[in-house]
Design a protein around this motif. Structure first.
Motif, PDB file in Angstrom:
ATOM      1  N   MET A 161       0.817  -1.215   0.000  1.00 44.95           N
ATOM      2  CA  MET A 161       0.000   0.000   0.000  1.00 44.95           C
ATOM      3  C   MET A 161       0.850   1.265   0.000  1.00 44.95           C
ATOM      4  SD  MET A 161      -3.381  -0.492   0.069  1.00 44.95           S
ATOM      5  CE  MET A 161      -4.155   0.790   1.044  1.00 44.95           C
ATOM      6  N   ILE A 162       2.005   1.217   0.661  1.00 41.69           N
ATOM      7  CA  ILE A 162       2.821   2.437   0.762  1.00 41.69           C
ATOM      8  C   ILE A 162       4.013   2.421  -0.194  1.00 41.69           C
ATOM      9  CG2 ILE A 162       2.147   2.805   3.160  1.00 41.69           C
ATOM     10  CD1 ILE A 162       5.041   1.929   3.931  1.00 41.69           C
ATOM     11  N   GLN A 163       4.121   1.365  -1.020  1.00 40.56           N
ATOM     12  CA  GLN A 163       5.214   1.317  -2.004  1.00 40.56           C
ATOM     13  C   GLN A 163       5.056   2.511  -2.943  1.00 40.56           C
ATOM     14  OE1 GLN A 163       7.519  -1.194  -1.947  1.00 40.56           O
ATOM     15  NE2 GLN A 163       8.691  -0.707  -3.783  1.00 40.56           N
ATOM     16  N   PRO A 164       6.019   3.438  -2.964  1.00 42.56           N
ATOM     17  CA  PRO A 164       5.818   4.657  -3.746  1.00 42.56           C
ATOM     18  C   PRO A 164       6.153   4.491  -5.225  1.00 42.56           C
ATOM     19  CG  PRO A 164       7.930   4.759  -2.660  1.00 42.56           C
ATOM     20  CD  PRO A 164       7.272   3.472  -2.201  1.00 42.56           C
ATOM     21  N   ASP A 165       5.644   5.405  -6.005  1.00 45.47           N
ATOM     22  CA  ASP A 165       6.079   5.574  -7.392  1.00 45.47           C
ATOM     23  C   ASP A 165       7.281   6.507  -7.345  1.00 45.47           C
ATOM     24  OD1 ASP A 165       6.525   6.255 -10.010  1.00 45.47           O
ATOM     25  OD2 ASP A 165       4.523   7.085 -10.375  1.00 45.47           O
ATOM     26  N   VAL A 166       8.472   5.956  -7.497  1.00 41.72           N
ATOM     27  CA  VAL A 166       9.678   6.768  -7.312  1.00 41.72           C
ATOM     28  C   VAL A 166       9.962   7.683  -8.496  1.00 41.72           C
ATOM     29  CG1 VAL A 166      10.762   5.228  -5.641  1.00 41.72           C
ATOM     30  CG2 VAL A 166      11.150   4.864  -8.095  1.00 41.72           C
ATOM     31  N   SER A 167       9.080   7.666  -9.485  1.00 39.86           N
ATOM     32  CA  SER A 167       9.185   8.660 -10.558  1.00 39.86           C
ATOM     33  C   SER A 167       8.309   9.875 -10.262  1.00 39.86           C
ATOM     34  CB  SER A 167       8.777   8.050 -11.908  1.00 39.86           C
ATOM     35  OG  SER A 167       7.384   7.745 -11.930  1.00 39.86           O
ATOM     36  N   ASN A 168       7.573   9.812  -9.172  1.00 41.95           N
ATOM     37  CA  ASN A 168       6.678  10.897  -8.757  1.00 41.95           C
ATOM     38  C   ASN A 168       7.360  11.654  -7.614  1.00 41.95           C
ATOM     39  OD1 ASN A 168       4.694  12.437  -7.394  1.00 41.95           O
ATOM     40  ND2 ASN A 168       3.057  11.077  -8.099  1.00 41.95           N
ATOM     41  N   VAL A 172       8.140  10.953  -3.304  1.00 40.11           N
ATOM     42  CA  VAL A 172       9.492  10.909  -2.721  1.00 40.11           C
ATOM     43  C   VAL A 172       9.612  11.984  -1.644  1.00 40.11           C
ATOM     44  CG1 VAL A 172      11.961  11.178  -3.196  1.00 40.11           C
ATOM     45  CG2 VAL A 172      10.486   9.960  -4.828  1.00 40.11           C
ATOM     46  N   TYR A 173       9.051  13.162  -1.925  1.00 40.70           N
ATOM     47  CA  TYR A 173       9.114  14.268  -0.964  1.00 40.70           C
ATOM     48  C   TYR A 173       8.468  13.882   0.365  1.00 40.70           C
ATOM     49  CZ  TYR A 173       8.523  18.849   1.176  1.00 40.70           C
ATOM     50  OH  TYR A 173       8.567  19.899   2.062  1.00 40.70           O
ATOM     51  N   SER A 174       7.286  13.287   0.315  1.00 46.02           N
ATOM     52  CA  SER A 174       6.575  12.973   1.555  1.00 46.02           C
ATOM     53  C   SER A 174       7.353  11.967   2.393  1.00 46.02           C
ATOM     54  CB  SER A 174       5.170  12.460   1.262  1.00 46.02           C
ATOM     55  OG  SER A 174       5.190  11.235   0.566  1.00 46.02           O
ATOM     56  N   ASN A 177      12.754  22.456   4.250  1.00 45.49           N
ATOM     57  CA  ASN A 177      12.828  23.469   3.194  1.00 45.49           C
ATOM     58  C   ASN A 177      14.054  23.284   2.307  1.00 45.49           C
ATOM     59  OD1 ASN A 177      10.436  24.744   3.915  1.00 45.49           O
ATOM     60  ND2 ASN A 177      11.444  26.178   5.318  1.00 45.49           N
ATOM     61  N   ARG A 178      15.053  22.594   2.791  1.00 48.31           N
ATOM     62  CA  ARG A 178      16.237  22.311   1.969  1.00 48.31           C
ATOM     63  C   ARG A 178      15.987  21.197   0.956  1.00 48.31           C
ATOM     64  NH1 ARG A 178      21.457  23.795   3.707  1.00 48.31           N
ATOM     65  NH2 ARG A 178      21.347  25.716   4.925  1.00 48.31           N
ATOM     66  N   LEU A 179      14.913  20.447   1.142  1.00 47.22           N
ATOM     67  CA  LEU A 179      14.599  19.407   0.158  1.00 47.22           C
ATOM     68  C   LEU A 179      14.213  20.072  -1.161  1.00 47.22           C
ATOM     69  CD1 LEU A 179      12.373  17.023   2.329  1.00 47.22           C
ATOM     70  CD2 LEU A 179      14.726  16.597   1.584  1.00 47.22           C
ATOM     71  N   PRO A 180      14.756  19.627  -2.289  1.00 49.68           N
ATOM     72  CA  PRO A 180      14.357  20.207  -3.563  1.00 49.68           C
ATOM     73  C   PRO A 180      12.860  20.013  -3.808  1.00 49.68           C
ATOM     74  CG  PRO A 180      16.301  18.808  -3.814  1.00 49.68           C
ATOM     75  CD  PRO A 180      15.756  18.565  -2.440  1.00 49.68           C
ATOM     76  N   VAL A 181      12.251  20.969  -4.459  1.00 50.98           N
ATOM     77  CA  VAL A 181      10.842  20.868  -4.827  1.00 50.98           C
ATOM     78  C   VAL A 181      10.772  20.687  -6.331  1.00 50.98           C
ATOM     79  CG1 VAL A 181       8.623  22.053  -4.881  1.00 50.98           C
ATOM     80  CG2 VAL A 181      10.093  22.266  -2.870  1.00 50.98           C
ATOM     81  N   GLY A 182      10.271  19.550  -6.753  1.00 49.98           N
ATOM     82  CA  GLY A 182      10.206  19.259  -8.175  1.00 49.98           C
ATOM     83  C   GLY A 182      11.058  18.046  -8.524  1.00 49.98           C
ATOM     84  N   ARG A 183      11.246  17.838  -9.806  1.00 47.41           N
ATOM     85  CA  ARG A 183      11.921  16.630 -10.281  1.00 47.41           C
ATOM     86  C   ARG A 183      13.359  16.472  -9.775  1.00 47.41           C
ATOM     87  NH1 ARG A 183       9.550  13.350 -13.478  1.00 47.41           N
ATOM     88  NH2 ARG A 183      11.537  12.461 -14.167  1.00 47.41           N
ATOM     89  N   LEU A 204      17.228  11.725  -4.971  1.00 46.58           N
ATOM     90  CA  LEU A 204      17.311  11.040  -3.681  1.00 46.58           C
ATOM     91  C   LEU A 204      16.983   9.555  -3.779  1.00 46.58           C
ATOM     92  CD1 LEU A 204      15.651  13.541  -1.156  1.00 46.58           C
ATOM     93  CD2 LEU A 204      18.071  13.285  -1.743  1.00 46.58           C
ATOM     94  N   THR A 205      16.404   9.116  -4.869  1.00 51.90           N
ATOM     95  CA  THR A 205      16.028   7.711  -4.987  1.00 51.90           C
ATOM     96  C   THR A 205      17.260   6.853  -5.222  1.00 51.90           C
ATOM     97  OG1 THR A 205      15.620   7.918  -7.371  1.00 51.90           O
ATOM     98  CG2 THR A 205      13.754   8.316  -5.888  1.00 51.90           C
ATOM     99  N   ARG A 206      17.132   5.582  -4.919  1.00 48.83           N
ATOM    100  CA  ARG A 206      18.264   4.667  -5.083  1.00 48.83           C
ATOM    101  C   ARG A 206      18.551   4.441  -6.560  1.00 48.83           C
ATOM    102  NH1 ARG A 206      19.430  -0.992  -5.298  1.00 48.83           N
ATOM    103  NH2 ARG A 206      17.208  -1.437  -5.544  1.00 48.83           N
TER     104      ARG A 206
END
Length: 221
Positions: free
Chosen positions: A38-45, A49-51, A100-106, A111-113
């Motif tokens: 259920m919580i497996q993310p779409d790592v292209s989204n 990744v941000y959340s 706030n230091r996390l990039p916003v956007g693509r 950060l993904t593996r």
């Protein structure tokens, strides 16, 4: 003689606890596989990744439910998290800067593996590159980005209690951390799940309650 008796009692207690953990895993394995799916993310989204990244930051040295509540606010104010408002969610003000230091956007997708990275290498990169993440929470983020497969464990206060007998969270050397993680991995191998999923089951068993982690946008599939 007294020391030998005490050591024997500790070893017996640990074996009993491990048997109880194994019984819990057998009984609930399918439930946890479903929750992980259920919580497996779409790592292209990047928003997914941000959340996960924000939650890893927020959950450090905080109660789980407080971090969940704070995450809802942070998700609504990506890149513009107000420190005073975040303090109202029982977070430290530094976490506003770190989020706030996390990039916003693509660009956040960096950060993904990567294909060339092991899960261990990935968490070390996150620990180096993401403010607010020590080894424990960098491991947690690696796991949240791939819960069904991640070969890492978040050795937090509850896990330290099980395997080290600690009564509170302590910073662990890499050698000690990996040693505890290896024990979790053995549980994972016995029950044919990821190391993180084994840690999740052990964590819930130790706390005496089930945590779904269905706290991220898109996790109610």
């Amino acid at each position: 003689m007294k020391q030998q008796t005490f050591t024997s009692l500790l070893e017996h207690s640990f074996r009993e606890r491990q048997r109880a953990i194994d019984r819990y895993c057998v009984q609930h394995r399918d439930t946890y596989l479903g929750m992980a799916a259920m919580i497996q993310p779409d790592v292209s989204n990047w928003t997914q990744v941000y959340s996960r990244a924000a939650f890893a930051i927020l959950s450090a040295n905080a109660r789980f439910q407080d971090a969940v509540t704070a995450l809802a606010y942070v998700n609504r104010h990506k890149g513009q998290v107000d420190a005073d408002t975040l303090v109202g969610y029982r977070m430290t003000p530094d976490k506003a800067e770190w989020c706030n230091r996390l990039p916003v956007g693509r660009p956040l997708l960096a950060l993904t593996r990567q294909d060339s990275e092991t899960y261990h290498d990935h968490r070390l990169r996150l620990k180096r590159d993401v403010l607010g993440l020590g080894l424990c929470k960098a491991s947690f983020l690696t796991a949240l980005l791939d819960p069904l497969n991640a070969d890492v464990a978040c050795i937090d206060t509850h896990m330290q209690k099980v395997y080290l007998g600690n009564t509170g969270f302590r910073s662990l050397s890499m050698t000690t951390y990996l040693g505890v993680e290896a024990k979790v991995r053995k549980v994972a191998e016995r029950h044919h799940v990821s190391t993180f999923l084994a840690q999740w089951m052990i964590w819930d068993h130790t706390r005496g309650s089930t945590t779904t982690h269905a706290i991220f946008p898109g996790s109610h599939k």
